[in-house]
Design a protein around this motif. Structure first.
Motif: not given
Length: 471
Positions: A255, A151, A311
């Motif tokens: 993501d 992140s 992530t």
């Protein structure tokens, strides 16, 4: 088409209804709320007399008086070549103010598995214009190569750079003669913020990349359930463009962590027995169903190449999401927090990165005959330089030999000249390899033990070596 008013329970994104006939798994459902809104859903589970339905738009406004209609078909994506240049929401509806989509046909979003015997082995080079990928972890057509990030790291900027710059060099030459297939990008965003969505769209429009792209946007405030269909809609569109229209399609999904969180949320609402860290036990199968939709089919012109971005929670690559992804895909590109804090752009750490199909997609006729050797030699030299950095922290630079100091300098220059190129620089493969030779010129010829002697004779920069000797 029967209509029921038999909703018995509403739990999170799920609605449970009683039925008196068999209902198909994955069947599409319309739920009409008392105030006249219609919401779409999908059958998650069907047993005797009871079905559970996941509602795409969230269950707000639904109560036991709502009516339920089963449409008798699974979810379909309307596909047409006119989707290029369009922006759709996470359920496949246009949100760009353009005309309605008139589809050539409607394809099932689950897709058909590619017959393993009909798969063609991926071995044609895709040029991303990013040296750390093209030179050291080459992407080939039909591959699935994820980006492992954390992140706050600039994985979205790298994704945009690849979407903007990616080309198939031999096709470029062919298209000069008006032959060969075109290149297209399908961009699927799941659970991103409105700010990120605006950045993506601004970049796509500013650079003209939107013309050859189809964009699917599922935002963070959209229902989590919608996140589970967004990548399937994107991949169905990609398969149509590739295998029906002959495009080489690059699918970027970001993501995947948000996608897996949505699976976990739905699993919790269904009161399933959780697997590792609360994720459902079938997450491996679910991810494989998405990732395995990359590839090439014998006799078909196009290809589907995937770059999923995830992530890693806590930068932990043993977390279930990167762990399972690593099992299914052919390598990974690591975005590194340390390199990012040093200002290296893009901050790709080539040491833990890997492209398992690289060897088949490089070399004479594909990239350049010296590619494999240069890559191996740079990898070895950079790894040695990295090890020596740890040693320097203990004993200081003065304690190192002249040879060791050269490797330390090599590691520094490798990061600052080869990896660090900015998000707007597009390097072709010749330029990338020339920079590689320039760096290898810092080392004496006898240290280049992974490169063929003929290639050293041809490419080794003598003037660089003379300067090194003079120092």
């Amino acid at each position: 088409m029967k209509e029921y008013q038999t909703i018995t329970e509403i739990s999170g994104p799920l609605v449970f209804a009683e039925v008196d006939e068999p209902i198909g798994y994955d069947e599409i459902v319309e739920i009409e709320t008392p105030n006249g809104d219609t919401k779409r859903g999908q059958v998650l589970e069907s047993s005797d007399g009871l079905v559970s339905i996941q509602v795409f738009e969230g269950t707000e406004g639904i109560d036991t008086k709502s009516s339920v209609r089963f449409l008798g078909e699974t979810m379909k994506m309307p596909v047409t070549e006119d989707l290029l240049g369009r922006v759709l929401d996470g359920s496949g509806n246009p949100i760009d103010g353009g005309p309605e989509i008139v589809p050539d046909r409607r394809d099932d979003i689950v897709g058909a598995a590619i017959n393993p015997t009909a798969r063609e082995y991926p071995e044609e080079f895709i040029q991303t214009g990013v040296s750390a990928i093209d030179g050291m972890n080459t992407l080939v057509r039909g591959q699935k190569l994820p980006i492992f990030s954390g992140s706050g790291l600039p994985h979205n900027e790298l994704a945009l750079q690849i979407a903007r710059q990616a080309t198939v060099p031999e096709e470029d030459e062919a298209s000069a003669d008006d032959e060969g297939s075109e290149f297209a990008v399908v961009f699927g965003a799941m659970g991103i913020t409105a700010e990120e969505a605006n950045e993506f769209m601004e970049d796509f429009e500013r650079t003209g990349a939107l013309e050859r792209s189809v964009v699917f946007m599922n935002l963070a405030d959209d229902p989590a359930v919608e996140r589970t269909v967004t990548p399937r809609l994107a991949l169905t569109t990609a398969e149509y463009l590739a295998f029906d229209k002959g495009y080489h399609v690059l699918v970027i999904l970001t993501d995947m962590t948000n996608y897996c969180e949505a699976l976990r949320e739905i699993g919790a609402a269904r009161e399933e027995v959780p697997g590792r860290r609360g994720y459902p036990g079938y997450m491996y199968t679910d991810l494989a169903q998405l990732y395995e939709r990359a590839g090439r089919i014998e006799g078909r012109e196009g290809s589907v190449t995937q770059i999923p971005i995830l992530t890693m929670p806590g930068d932990d690559d043993t977390h279930p999401i990167p762990d399972l992804t690593g099992y299914i895909t052919e390598g990974q590109i690591y975005i590194d927090r340390n390199l990012n804090s040093q200002g290296v752009v893009p901050p790709i750490n080539v040491l833990p990165s890997l492209s398992r199909l690289m060897d088949d997609g490089i070399g004479e006729g594909l990239t350049r005959e010296d590619h494999g050797d240069v890559s191996d030699q740079m990898y070895a030299a950079y790894a040695e330089g990295e090890d020596l950095r740890d040693l320097v922290n203990i004993v200081g630079r003065e304690a190192l030999s002249e040879r060791d100091n050269k490797y330390l300098d090599f590691a520094d220059r490798f990061e600052s000249e080869f990896v660090d190129q900015g998000f707007d620089t597009n390097r072709d493969i010749d330029e990338t390899l020339d920079i590689g030779w320039d760096l290898l010129g810092m080392l004496p010829k006898e240290e280049l033990n992974r490169i063929d002697e003929e290639l050293i004779e041809q490419y080794y920069p003598e003037e660089e070596a003379e300067e090194v000797a003079a120092d």
